[in-house]
Design a protein around this motif. Structure first.
Motif, PDB file in Angstrom:
ATOM      1  N   GLN A  47      -9.554   9.160  -6.976  1.00 13.00           N
ATOM      2  CA  GLN A  47      -9.929   7.839  -6.483  1.00 13.00           C
ATOM      3  C   GLN A  47      -8.778   6.845  -6.482  1.00 13.00           C
ATOM      4  O   GLN A  47      -8.835   5.828  -5.785  1.00 13.00           O
ATOM      5  N   VAL A  48      -7.737   7.119  -7.249  1.00  9.06           N
ATOM      6  CA  VAL A  48      -6.619   6.180  -7.374  1.00  9.06           C
ATOM      7  C   VAL A  48      -6.000   5.809  -6.025  1.00  9.06           C
ATOM      8  O   VAL A  48      -5.764   4.620  -5.766  1.00  9.06           O
ATOM      9  N   PRO A  49      -5.703   6.747  -5.122  1.00  2.47           N
ATOM     10  CA  PRO A  49      -5.047   6.355  -3.864  1.00  2.47           C
ATOM     11  C   PRO A  49      -5.801   5.290  -3.073  1.00  2.47           C
ATOM     12  O   PRO A  49      -5.207   4.283  -2.654  1.00  2.47           O
ATOM     13  N   ASN A  50      -7.099   5.474  -2.862  1.00  2.51           N
ATOM     14  CA  ASN A  50      -7.846   4.474  -2.093  1.00  2.51           C
ATOM     15  C   ASN A  50      -8.049   3.182  -2.874  1.00  2.51           C
ATOM     16  O   ASN A  50      -8.096   2.108  -2.282  1.00  2.51           O
ATOM     17  N   THR A  51      -8.171   3.271  -4.183  1.00  3.51           N
ATOM     18  CA  THR A  51      -8.268   2.046  -4.986  1.00  3.51           C
ATOM     19  C   THR A  51      -7.003   1.221  -4.811  1.00  3.51           C
ATOM     20  O   THR A  51      -7.057   0.004  -4.634  1.00  3.51           O
ATOM     21  N   LEU A  52      -5.855   1.876  -4.833  1.00  2.00           N
ATOM     22  CA  LEU A  52      -4.589   1.176  -4.583  1.00  2.00           C
ATOM     23  C   LEU A  52      -4.582   0.517  -3.216  1.00  2.00           C
ATOM     24  O   LEU A  52      -4.231  -0.651  -3.062  1.00  2.00           O
ATOM     25  N   LYS A  53      -4.951   1.286  -2.205  1.00  3.10           N
ATOM     26  CA  LYS A  53      -4.866   0.816  -0.823  1.00  3.10           C
ATOM     27  C   LYS A  53      -5.880  -0.278  -0.503  1.00  3.10           C
ATOM     28  O   LYS A  53      -5.611  -1.140   0.336  1.00  3.10           O
ATOM     29  N   ILE A  54      -7.028  -0.276  -1.164  1.00  3.66           N
ATOM     30  CA  ILE A  54      -8.058  -1.282  -0.895  1.00  3.66           C
ATOM     31  C   ILE A  54      -7.863  -2.536  -1.735  1.00  3.66           C
ATOM     32  O   ILE A  54      -7.882  -3.648  -1.222  1.00  3.66           O
ATOM     33  N   PHE A  55      -7.670  -2.367  -3.030  1.00  2.11           N
ATOM     34  CA  PHE A  55      -7.662  -3.521  -3.928  1.00  2.11           C
ATOM     35  C   PHE A  55      -6.265  -4.024  -4.299  1.00  2.11           C
ATOM     36  O   PHE A  55      -6.128  -5.135  -4.804  1.00  2.11           O
ATOM     37  N   PHE A  56      -5.233  -3.215  -4.083  1.00  2.03           N
ATOM     38  CA  PHE A  56      -3.885  -3.589  -4.495  1.00  2.03           C
ATOM     39  C   PHE A  56      -2.907  -3.538  -3.325  1.00  2.03           C
ATOM     40  O   PHE A  56      -1.705  -3.419  -3.527  1.00  2.03           O
ATOM     41  N   LYS A  57      -3.419  -3.644  -2.106  1.00  2.00           N
ATOM     42  CA  LYS A  57      -2.571  -3.465  -0.924  1.00  2.00           C
ATOM     43  C   LYS A  57      -1.437  -4.473  -0.840  1.00  2.00           C
ATOM     44  O   LYS A  57      -0.375  -4.156  -0.319  1.00  2.00           O
ATOM     45  N   ASN A  58      -1.617  -5.666  -1.359  1.00  2.00           N
ATOM     46  CA  ASN A  58      -0.573  -6.690  -1.291  1.00  2.00           C
ATOM     47  C   ASN A  58       0.212  -6.855  -2.584  1.00  2.00           C
ATOM     48  O   ASN A  58       1.049  -7.742  -2.692  1.00  2.00           O
ATOM     49  N   GLU A  59      -0.067  -6.023  -3.561  1.00  3.37           N
ATOM     50  CA  GLU A  59       0.650  -6.080  -4.836  1.00  3.37           C
ATOM     51  C   GLU A  59       2.018  -5.409  -4.697  1.00  3.37           C
ATOM     52  O   GLU A  59       2.100  -4.293  -4.186  1.00  3.37           O
ATOM     53  N   PRO A  60       3.053  -6.035  -5.186  1.00  2.00           N
ATOM     54  CA  PRO A  60       4.371  -5.390  -5.122  1.00  2.00           C
ATOM     55  C   PRO A  60       4.538  -4.283  -6.157  1.00  2.00           C
ATOM     56  O   PRO A  60       5.323  -3.361  -5.979  1.00  2.00           O
ATOM     57  N   ARG A  61       3.762  -4.366  -7.229  1.00  2.00           N
ATOM     58  CA  ARG A  61       3.886  -3.399  -8.333  1.00  2.00           C
ATOM     59  C   ARG A  61       2.538  -3.302  -9.037  1.00  2.00           C
ATOM     60  O   ARG A  61       1.816  -4.284  -9.164  1.00  2.00           O
ATOM     61  N   VAL A  62       2.232  -2.099  -9.517  1.00  2.00           N
ATOM     62  CA  VAL A  62       0.989  -1.873 -10.260  1.00  2.00           C
ATOM     63  C   VAL A  62       1.316  -1.053 -11.501  1.00  2.00           C
ATOM     64  O   VAL A  62       2.138  -0.138 -11.462  1.00  2.00           O
ATOM     65  N   TYR A  63       0.665  -1.403 -12.590  1.00  2.00           N
ATOM     66  CA  TYR A  63       0.749  -0.636 -13.827  1.00  2.00           C
ATOM     67  C   TYR A  63      -0.456   0.297 -13.837  1.00  2.00           C
ATOM     68  O   TYR A  63      -1.584  -0.143 -13.653  1.00  2.00           O
ATOM     69  N   GLN A 118       6.960  -0.460  -2.532  1.00  2.00           N
ATOM     70  CA  GLN A 118       8.010  -0.559  -1.517  1.00  2.00           C
ATOM     71  C   GLN A 118       7.915   0.677  -0.646  1.00  2.00           C
ATOM     72  O   GLN A 118       8.096   1.796  -1.122  1.00  2.00           O
ATOM     73  N   GLY A 119       7.603   0.475   0.629  1.00  2.00           N
ATOM     74  CA  GLY A 119       7.427   1.601   1.528  1.00  2.00           C
ATOM     75  C   GLY A 119       5.992   2.093   1.555  1.00  2.00           C
ATOM     76  O   GLY A 119       5.707   3.120   2.157  1.00  2.00           O
ATOM     77  N   GLY A 120       5.093   1.403   0.876  1.00  2.00           N
ATOM     78  CA  GLY A 120       3.676   1.754   0.879  1.00  2.00           C
ATOM     79  C   GLY A 120       3.269   2.590  -0.322  1.00  2.00           C
ATOM     80  O   GLY A 120       4.091   3.217  -0.977  1.00  2.00           O
ATOM     81  N   TRP A 121       1.976   2.569  -0.583  1.00  2.00           N
ATOM     82  CA  TRP A 121       1.445   3.288  -1.742  1.00  2.00           C
ATOM     83  C   TRP A 121       1.549   4.797  -1.589  1.00  2.00           C
ATOM     84  O   TRP A 121       1.647   5.508  -2.577  1.00  2.00           O
ATOM     85  N   ASP A 122       1.540   5.304  -0.357  1.00  2.00           N
ATOM     86  CA  ASP A 122       1.686   6.750  -0.173  1.00  2.00           C
ATOM     87  C   ASP A 122       3.017   7.242  -0.733  1.00  2.00           C
ATOM     88  O   ASP A 122       3.084   8.307  -1.347  1.00  2.00           O
ATOM     89  N   LYS A 123       4.045   6.453  -0.556  1.00  2.00           N
ATOM     90  CA  LYS A 123       5.366   6.824  -1.086  1.00  2.00           C
ATOM     91  C   LYS A 123       5.343   6.832  -2.617  1.00  2.00           C
ATOM     92  O   LYS A 123       5.867   7.748  -3.252  1.00  2.00           O
ATOM     93  N   ALA A 124       4.733   5.825  -3.212  1.00  2.00           N
ATOM     94  CA  ALA A 124       4.629   5.768  -4.680  1.00  2.00           C
ATOM     95  C   ALA A 124       3.808   6.938  -5.201  1.00  2.00           C
ATOM     96  O   ALA A 124       4.165   7.559  -6.210  1.00  2.00           O
ATOM     97  N   LEU A 125       2.727   7.258  -4.510  1.00  2.00           N
ATOM     98  CA  LEU A 125       1.867   8.359  -4.931  1.00  2.00           C
ATOM     99  C   LEU A 125       2.573   9.704  -4.825  1.00  2.00           C
ATOM    100  O   LEU A 125       2.385  10.577  -5.673  1.00  2.00           O
ATOM    101  N   ALA A 126       3.402   9.868  -3.797  1.00  2.00           N
ATOM    102  CA  ALA A 126       4.140  11.123  -3.632  1.00  2.00           C
ATOM    103  C   ALA A 126       5.083  11.353  -4.815  1.00  2.00           C
ATOM    104  O   ALA A 126       5.292  12.490  -5.235  1.00  2.00           O
ATOM    105  N   GLY A 127       5.621  10.276  -5.360  1.00  2.00           N
ATOM    106  CA  GLY A 127       6.513  10.398  -6.511  1.00  2.00           C
ATOM    107  C   GLY A 127       5.799  10.513  -7.835  1.00  2.00           C
ATOM    108  O   GLY A 127       6.413  10.678  -8.880  1.00  2.00           O
ATOM    109  N   ALA A 128       4.469  10.426  -7.804  1.00  2.00           N
ATOM    110  CA  ALA A 128       3.672  10.426  -9.045  1.00  2.00           C
ATOM    111  C   ALA A 128       2.810  11.672  -9.187  1.00  2.00           C
ATOM    112  O   ALA A 128       1.944  11.722 -10.068  1.00  2.00           O
TER     113      ALA A 128
END
Length: 134
Positions: A47-63, A118-128
């Motif tokens: 569920q994390v990917p869509n939660t990021l994209k829906i609720f944190f789309k404008n956040e520069p960083r997420v913990y 930076q570069g979208g959440w998909d990029k961050a998720l790929a590295g995680a």
């Protein structure tokens, strides 16, 4: 719960406006959304990917707080997301909501990751992929 087996971990996403200290404090501050809802909103790894994209789309960083499921299992309710807030989320199953009087901190959090948008959440998720465990 819609899944066939309990997850190993659940995740709490925290916006950059409420940074998580290292080490994690004994008790984390409670977000306005969680306070209003009466529980901590959590996500499974799926569920994390869509939660990021829906609720944190404008956040520069997420913990991203990784929490072992087994110790908090008895305080979790598996519930459907509110479709009025986020729209339908088919295929994601029920969401873990932690009802424990807002006690979430060092004792419950197994580890913390910091993801940049930076570069979208998909990029961050790929590295995680090695950190976001099911």
């Amino acid at each position: 719960m819609a899944e066939t087996a309990d997850p190993r971990y659940v995740y709490k996403l925290v916006p950059s406006t409420a940074p998580v200290a290292d080490p994690v404090p004994d008790q984390l501050p409670v977000s306005e959304l969680d306070q209003t809802s009466g529980f901590f909103h959590l996500s499974t790894a799926k569920q994390v990917p869509n939660t990021l994209k829906i609720f944190f789309k404008n956040e520069p960083r997420v913990y991203v707080l990784r929490i072992e499921y087994e110790p908090i299992k008895g305080q979790i309710r598996w519930e459907s997301p509110d479709g009025e807030v986020c729209g339908p989320r088919p295929g994601e199953g029920l969401f873990p909501h932690l009802y424990n009087g807002f006690r979430l901190g060092r004792k419950e959090v197994e580890s913390v990751a910091v993801w940049d948008n930076q570069g979208g959440w998909d990029k961050a998720l790929a590295g995680a992929e090695d950190w976001l465990l099911y």
